[in-house]
Design an enzyme around this catalytic site. Sequence first.
Site, PDB file in Angstrom:
ATOM      1  N   MET A 149      -7.126 -31.298 -36.963  1.00  0.00           N
ATOM      2  CA  MET A 149      -7.345 -29.995 -37.573  1.00  0.00           C
ATOM      3  C   MET A 149      -8.173 -29.123 -36.639  1.00  0.00           C
ATOM      4  SD  MET A 149      -7.957 -31.196 -41.532  1.00  0.00           S
ATOM      5  CE  MET A 149      -7.694 -29.533 -42.180  1.00  0.00           C
ATOM      6  N   SER A 150      -7.515 -28.129 -36.050  1.00  0.00           N
ATOM      7  CA  SER A 150      -8.174 -27.267 -35.067  1.00  0.00           C
ATOM      8  C   SER A 150      -9.049 -26.204 -35.703  1.00  0.00           C
ATOM      9  CB  SER A 150      -7.109 -26.584 -34.206  1.00  0.00           C
ATOM     10  OG  SER A 150      -6.354 -25.676 -35.005  1.00  0.00           O
ATOM     11  N   GLY A 151      -8.845 -25.950 -36.993  1.00  0.00           N
ATOM     12  CA  GLY A 151      -9.531 -24.835 -37.639  1.00  0.00           C
ATOM     13  C   GLY A 151      -8.618 -23.656 -37.853  1.00  0.00           C
ATOM     14  N   GLY A 152      -7.353 -23.793 -37.459  1.00  0.00           N
ATOM     15  CA  GLY A 152      -6.374 -22.725 -37.632  1.00  0.00           C
ATOM     16  C   GLY A 152      -5.473 -22.996 -38.821  1.00  0.00           C
ATOM     17  N   VAL A 153      -4.622 -22.026 -39.102  1.00  0.00           N
ATOM     18  CA  VAL A 153      -3.750 -22.113 -40.276  1.00  0.00           C
ATOM     19  C   VAL A 153      -2.670 -23.180 -40.113  1.00  0.00           C
ATOM     20  CG1 VAL A 153      -2.261 -20.233 -39.430  1.00  0.00           C
ATOM     21  CG2 VAL A 153      -2.319 -20.763 -41.873  1.00  0.00           C
ATOM     22  N   ASP A 154      -2.131 -23.335 -38.910  1.00  0.00           N
ATOM     23  CA  ASP A 154      -1.019 -24.270 -38.716  1.00  0.00           C
ATOM     24  C   ASP A 154      -1.436 -25.709 -38.989  1.00  0.00           C
ATOM     25  OD1 ASP A 154       0.715 -22.192 -37.942  1.00  0.00           O
ATOM     26  OD2 ASP A 154       0.016 -22.304 -35.874  1.00  0.00           O
ATOM     27  N   SER A 155      -2.541 -26.133 -38.406  1.00  0.00           N
ATOM     28  CA  SER A 155      -2.962 -27.524 -38.594  1.00  0.00           C
ATOM     29  C   SER A 155      -3.402 -27.781 -40.028  1.00  0.00           C
ATOM     30  CB  SER A 155      -4.078 -27.887 -37.614  1.00  0.00           C
ATOM     31  OG  SER A 155      -5.211 -27.056 -37.794  1.00  0.00           O
ATOM     32  N   CYS A 166      -4.196 -30.920 -21.935  1.00  0.00           N
ATOM     33  CA  CYS A 166      -4.949 -31.305 -23.130  1.00  0.00           C
ATOM     34  C   CYS A 166      -4.075 -32.126 -24.068  1.00  0.00           C
ATOM     35  CB  CYS A 166      -5.465 -30.056 -23.839  1.00  0.00           C
ATOM     36  SG  CYS A 166      -6.525 -30.399 -25.262  1.00  0.00           S
ATOM     37  N   CYS A 204      -9.016 -21.854 -23.759  1.00  0.00           N
ATOM     38  CA  CYS A 204     -10.120 -21.978 -24.712  1.00  0.00           C
ATOM     39  C   CYS A 204     -11.480 -22.099 -24.037  1.00  0.00           C
ATOM     40  CB  CYS A 204      -9.876 -23.167 -25.641  1.00  0.00           C
ATOM     41  SG  CYS A 204      -9.947 -24.795 -24.855  1.00  0.00           S
TER      42      CYS A 204
END
Length: 366
Positions: free
Chosen positions: A7-13, A101, A198
């Site tokens: 979970m990156s903190g974005g909507v997709d994940s 990455c 990033c």
Amino acid sequence: MRVLAAMSGGVDSAVAAARAKDAGHDVTGVHLALSRNPRSYRTGARGCCSIEDSNDARRAADVIGIPFYVWDMSDEFHEEVVEDFIAEYTAGRTPNPCLRCNEKIKFAAVLDRALALGFDAVVTGHYARLATAPDGTVEMHRAADHAKDQSYVLGVLTADQIAHSLFPLGTDTKDEVRREAEQRGLQVAHKPDSHDICFVADGDTPGWLHDKLGTKPGVVVDEAGEVLREHDGAFAFTIGQRRGLRLGRPAADGRPRFVLDIEPVSGTVTVGPREHLAVDGLEGIRPLWCGTPPAGELACTVQLRAHGAEHRATVRLDGDRLHVDLHDPADGIAPGQAVVVYDGTRVVGSATISATKRVAAAVPPR
């Protein structure tokens, strides 16, 4: 299955994790702390390494109702991605840190740790599709929405890694994912996409590299060898670059000039007209295959940039080197970038471009 949701903190994940839970999987969320000092990396919506992202991921996990942890992978990220990025630019190449990455962190270190902890798979919010072939192997294909397709940056995955991955968003558009996030009550529903690199705090890659590498003077020359200006470091340039050359005076024919070649030892940067960028062949090293390596020549398509077009090509594997003949010449292709091979929508594999061959008509007379 017991799955780990990155979970990156974005909507997709976040939506991917929620869908994995809806599918009946036992889901645990994890956020990767990639910076030794998160405040030194990006903040807000511009990157994927910020404190805000960690908090957003935690809140999303609470809404979904899954356990959540933060894994410190800053040392691995710095060594495998940041240091590699610096070394590649120092050598006159143009790396893609997102592929690195994915290869070394998200689908190597994370998956290895997940499997060791008893998880069966890792789920991410990448836009790509998985399908089971007639022989039972798991194939990776382009996403249904080609505008959001991320199979290029996943082309570094091996068959074993693909078999332990889940990509729940492969058949959706971004708008559909955002609407679903809103319906689920996820605060990240309308969070802007992250972009750029990033770990470059302000988006100024040449400035960031200058801070890391210092001043390494060289010259910018035209194809005849005439010195056009001095520079502080060849790492500030990339093949195909047009903007920011600061040449001071136009070419004799008045046309724009582009970076054609970078010689890292002497620091010489050669510029010339766009047509001299055209290449119709390239060589790749460190090939990675999403399944069985191709036997003999393969008529296929290749993609040479994360958001680039497909090019018709013939590829041939010779030991640990991939030879690619482009049927349609491509512009501005630099060593260090990745070539990803496709058979229709299926991702065959990838390699790191080590050399390019200019179109004969584009090579200026010496």
